[in-house]
Motif scaffolding. Structure first.
Motif, mmCIF file in Angstrom:
data_model
loop_
_atom_site.group_PDB
_atom_site.id
_atom_site.type_symbol
_atom_site.label_atom_id
_atom_site.label_comp_id
_atom_site.label_asym_id
_atom_site.label_seq_id
_atom_site.Cartn_x
_atom_site.Cartn_y
_atom_site.Cartn_z
ATOM 1 N N GLY A 178 0.821 -1.204 0.000
ATOM 2 C CA GLY A 178 0.000 0.000 0.000
ATOM 3 C C GLY A 178 0.854 1.251 0.000
ATOM 4 N N HIS A 179 0.244 2.354 -0.496
ATOM 5 C CA HIS A 179 0.917 3.650 -0.519
ATOM 6 C C HIS A 179 2.206 3.602 -1.353
ATOM 7 N N LYS A 180 2.090 2.997 -2.505
ATOM 8 C CA LYS A 180 3.221 2.901 -3.443
ATOM 9 C C LYS A 180 2.775 3.494 -4.782
ATOM 10 N N PRO A 181 2.921 4.787 -4.983
ATOM 11 C CA PRO A 181 2.383 5.429 -6.193
ATOM 12 C C PRO A 181 3.027 4.969 -7.497
ATOM 13 N N LYS A 182 4.250 4.372 -7.423
ATOM 14 C CA LYS A 182 4.934 3.915 -8.632
ATOM 15 C C LYS A 182 4.772 2.416 -8.888
ATOM 16 N N LEU A 183 4.122 1.717 -7.978
ATOM 17 C CA LEU A 183 4.029 0.255 -8.070
ATOM 18 C C LEU A 183 3.222 -0.172 -9.296
ATOM 19 N N ARG A 184 3.814 -1.093 -10.087
ATOM 20 C CA ARG A 184 3.167 -1.590 -11.310
ATOM 21 C C ARG A 184 2.808 -3.076 -11.228
ATOM 22 N N SER A 185 3.611 -3.881 -10.557
ATOM 23 C CA SER A 185 3.350 -5.331 -10.553
ATOM 24 C C SER A 185 3.728 -5.959 -9.219
ATOM 25 N N GLY A 197 -5.175 -13.475 6.112
ATOM 26 C CA GLY A 197 -3.827 -12.912 6.048
ATOM 27 C C GLY A 197 -3.702 -11.676 5.189
ATOM 28 N N LEU A 198 -4.824 -11.217 4.617
ATOM 29 C CA LEU A 198 -4.795 -10.037 3.753
ATOM 30 C C LEU A 198 -5.486 -8.865 4.430
ATOM 31 N N PRO A 199 -4.859 -7.692 4.496
ATOM 32 C CA PRO A 199 -5.533 -6.511 5.037
ATOM 33 C C PRO A 199 -6.631 -6.039 4.090
ATOM 34 N N ASP A 200 -7.610 -5.309 4.625
ATOM 35 C CA ASP A 200 -8.743 -4.871 3.805
ATOM 36 C C ASP A 200 -8.325 -3.967 2.663
ATOM 37 N N HIS A 201 -7.305 -3.163 2.890
ATOM 38 C CA HIS A 201 -6.862 -2.221 1.861
ATOM 39 C C HIS A 201 -5.390 -2.455 1.559
ATOM 40 N N MET A 202 -5.068 -3.644 1.131
ATOM 41 C CA MET A 202 -3.659 -4.006 0.959
ATOM 42 C C MET A 202 -2.982 -3.256 -0.192
ATOM 43 N N PHE A 203 -3.783 -2.694 -1.112
ATOM 44 C CA PHE A 203 -3.206 -1.926 -2.218
ATOM 45 C C PHE A 203 -3.668 -0.468 -2.177
ATOM 46 N N ASN A 204 -4.012 0.011 -0.991
ATOM 47 C CA ASN A 204 -4.516 1.368 -0.837
ATOM 48 C C ASN A 204 -3.477 2.396 -1.301
ATOM 49 N N ASP A 205 -3.924 3.362 -2.112
ATOM 50 C CA ASP A 205 -3.068 4.434 -2.630
ATOM 51 C C ASP A 205 -1.930 3.923 -3.512
ATOM 52 N N SER A 206 -2.053 2.723 -4.035
ATOM 53 C CA SER A 206 -1.141 2.233 -5.076
ATOM 54 C C SER A 206 -1.930 2.268 -6.379
ATOM 55 N N ASP A 207 -2.109 3.468 -6.870
ATOM 56 C CA ASP A 207 -3.104 3.721 -7.905
ATOM 57 C C ASP A 207 -2.617 3.486 -9.330
ATOM 58 N N ASN A 208 -1.409 2.955 -9.472
ATOM 59 C CA ASN A 208 -0.906 2.647 -10.809
ATOM 60 C C ASN A 208 -0.600 1.158 -10.990
ATOM 61 N N LEU A 209 -1.056 0.358 -10.053
ATOM 62 C CA LEU A 209 -0.796 -1.083 -10.093
ATOM 63 C C LEU A 209 -1.532 -1.727 -11.258
ATOM 64 N N GLU A 210 -0.800 -2.502 -12.091
ATOM 65 C CA GLU A 210 -1.365 -3.089 -13.304
ATOM 66 C C GLU A 210 -1.474 -4.605 -13.255
ATOM 67 N N ILE A 211 -0.545 -5.273 -12.565
ATOM 68 C CA ILE A 211 -0.515 -6.747 -12.568
ATOM 69 C C ILE A 211 -0.459 -7.264 -11.129
ATOM 70 N N ILE A 212 -1.392 -8.149 -10.790
ATOM 71 C CA ILE A 212 -1.377 -8.842 -9.502
ATOM 72 C C ILE A 212 -1.514 -10.335 -9.771
ATOM 73 N N THR A 213 -0.584 -11.126 -9.275
ATOM 74 C CA THR A 213 -0.709 -12.584 -9.357
ATOM 75 C C THR A 213 -0.752 -13.155 -7.947
#
Length: 595
Positions: A178-185, A197-213
């Protein structure tokens, strides 16, 4: 000229008495010039590259470059290398045996951009979180194939790609990704993650994320609050039972979603589950527990994979919305022809590939897509093909009806009349007694192996000037089963497979274009001198497991075949030696048979 006895003062030089003779003055000037050169021009200057290399501290086992790349991959390190230069930008430590990383190891690496630690022995206890946080330029972090049980609590906001695949992760923290503005994958596949084991907002404010596996974990519910920037989502090989309402509603950019090998049912989703995915092109729901083709599929979908479910019906309106669908894969299900609505494929003008093999179809379904090019209906229970069953498939190029229950009387003589673009037809593994009449003249490959063929009726191969491969192996064909001149009509034929039949001689009138002739496992007892007169281009002749002997083979029959590469007539014949070129051809025989 200066008066006698005066001094001349040269700029930046000593005064010269002009009463001296001129040659003394010149000598003095020469000495002074030489001294100046020795002082100013003889000091050695180190090359630029050497200066730069001296500024890089390189561990003994590693290789370093002036650009800040340190390569310590695969050198059996058990500890993190010490004394790394603070100018290090890329650090490769993969394929070692490193067990821990302390803060002091990396806290000074403020220019580090790439850190590769995959395939080591790192554990969560041996990984101090604060170290990564101090790497303010870290963009690419590779920690796959270690022994981590939980992810680092904090990673730097500079992160672009993170790979934690093939660990033993059970927990992710809010500031891991979370809170990673440059994160892509982010790659988290092959771990032990559960919903808890996953937080409710695990990708919060990572608004450029394109790939999740997150494939191959233990998730039962699709994670919520996924970023709207997502392009590709992998969730296969989990325990997914349910997709909560609205889970995908904000994923307007998602193009690929992989949900195969889960426990999804029609009850675990609703008609709006996928409807808001306006950019979705590929949806894989194979190997789940679906009983009906789901409704509400997005319009732009191009590939829908539904293999290995329990689908027994396709409602008339299930596919109405997917006007751009090109690939529909429904093999390995429980479909019957009568449970497919006649209008199920109506409007699918772009659908060109339809797989329906390994179902329970008792006849060719009605209302098949008119633009189809590839139709796979093998391994069903189809027992007949009526006059109009295939009449609307004008663009079909490949049709596979192998391993059904077709018999010759149940195939209408005009069943294939409209298939004027058909190039590949497979009727293997049925119960046909004769080659069907009215086959398309556009065929390039015709396969009718493993039937009960005992007849090739007059004219059944006429006009097939494009046919290149004819596979008739494992039938009951004899020499008199084929009408006179049948083979000569096939002017483009390169491969003729008549193995596993009841032939007693080499077929006559073989086409000049022939390159490979398979006659193994017949009853051929002789090869005459004229057997291959008409086939000068032949490359391979296969005659194993016949009744040949040395005396029954006229060696002159092969003398003129300048292109012959394989003559295989050794094993399984009577007292016929295996020649060198035959032995060299053994491998080619096996490869050709597999092909």
């Amino acid at each position: 000229m200066a008066p006698a006895g005066s001094l001349i003062k040269w700029q930046d030089g000593p005064a010269v008495d002009m009463d001296f003779p001129k040659h003394f003055i010149l000598q003095a000037l020469s000495v002074l010039l030489l001294a100046w050169v020795l002082v100013h021009c003889q000091t050695p200057i180190a090359p630029k590259e050497e200066e730069e290399e001296e500024s890089i501290d390189c561990p003994l086992e590693c290789r370093c470059t002036a650009e800040g790349a340190v390569d310590c991959a695969g050198v059996d390190l058990t500890e993190f290398p010490e004394e790394l230069s603070n100018k290090t930008r890329q650090l490769s430590l993969q394929n070692n045996k490193i067990k821990e990383i302390r803060v002091e190891h990396i806290s000074h690496l403020h220019q580090l951009e790439t850190l590769n630690l995959q395939n080591n022995c790192l554990t969560t206890d041996g990984l101090e979180d604060e170290g990564f946080e101090m790497c303010e330029q870290l963009a690419y972090l590779y920690l796959a194939n270690n022994k981590l049980t939980s992810a680092p609590k904090v990673l730097p906001p500079s992160l672009v790609s993170a790979d934690f695949a093939a660990n033993q992760l059970t927990r992710i923290y809010p500031y891991t990704f979370g809170h990673k503005p440059k994160l892509r994958s982010v790659y988290l596949h092959n771990n032990k993650l559960t919903d808890a084991g996953l937080p409710d907002h695990m990708f919060n404010d990572s608004d450029n994320l394109e790939i999740i596996t997150m494939s191959s974990n233990f998730l039962r519910v699709v994670p919520n609050n996924l970023p709207s920037s997502l392009y590709r989502l992998h969730l296969k090989n989990n325990k997914l039972e349910k997709i909560p309402a609205g889970t995908f509603d904000n994923l307007q950019n998602l193009r690929e979603m992989y949900l195969q090998n889960n426990l999804l049912t029609n009850e675990g989703m609703d008609n709006e589950t996928f409807s808001q995915l306006s950019s979705l092109e590929c949806l894989d729901l194979s190997n789940n527990n679906l009983s009906v083709v789901p409704k509400g599929l997005p319009r732009n979908l191009m590939l829908l994979h539904l293999e290995k479910n329990y689908i027994h019906s396709i409602p008339g309106d299930a596919l109405n919305s997917v006007r751009n669908l090109e690939y529909l894969l429904l093999h390995n299900n429980k479909l019957r022809s009568r449970s497919i609505h006649p209008a199920a494929f109506q409007g699918l003008k772009k659908l060109h590939t339809l797989h329906m093999y390994n179902n329970l179809l008792e006849r060719v379904p009605r209302g098949l897509p008119r633009r189809a090019k590839t139709l796979m209906l093998l391994h069903n229970s189809i027992s007949e093909i009526g006059r109009n069953d295939l009449a609307l498939l004008y663009t079909l190029t490949e049709l596979n009806l192998s391993y059904n229950k077709l018999t010759s009387p149940k195939i209408h003589r005009e069943a294939f009349r409209k298939l004027r673009m058909l190039e590949i037809l497979d009727l293997s593994g049925n119960a046909l007694h004769r080659v069907p009449q009215g086959l398309p003249r556009s065929l390039q490959l015709l396969e009718i192996k493993n039937n009960q063929l005992n007849s090739i009726p007059d004219g059944s191969l006429t006009g097939m000037e494009k046919l290149q491969k004819l596979i008739l192996s494992d039938n009951h064909l004899k020499l008199n089963s084929v009408y006179q001149g049948a083979w000569m009509e096939l002017s483009a034929l390169t491969t003729l497979d008549l193995s596993g039949n009841q032939l007693t001689h080499i077929p006559s009138d073989l086409p000049e274009s022939l390159e490979y002739l398979y006659l193994q496992s017949n009853r051929i007892s002789s090869v005459s001198a004229s057997a291959f007169e008409g086939t000068p281009n032949i490359r391979g002749i296969f005659l194993r497991f016949n009744r040949l002997s040395v005396e029954s083979v006229d060696e002159s029959s092969f003398a003129h075949l300048s292109n012959l590469q394989v003559l295989d007539c050794g094993t399984g014949n009577t007292d016929l030696p295996l020649k060198k070129d035959e032995m060299e051809g053994d491998k080619m025989v096996e490869e050709e048979q597999e092909t």
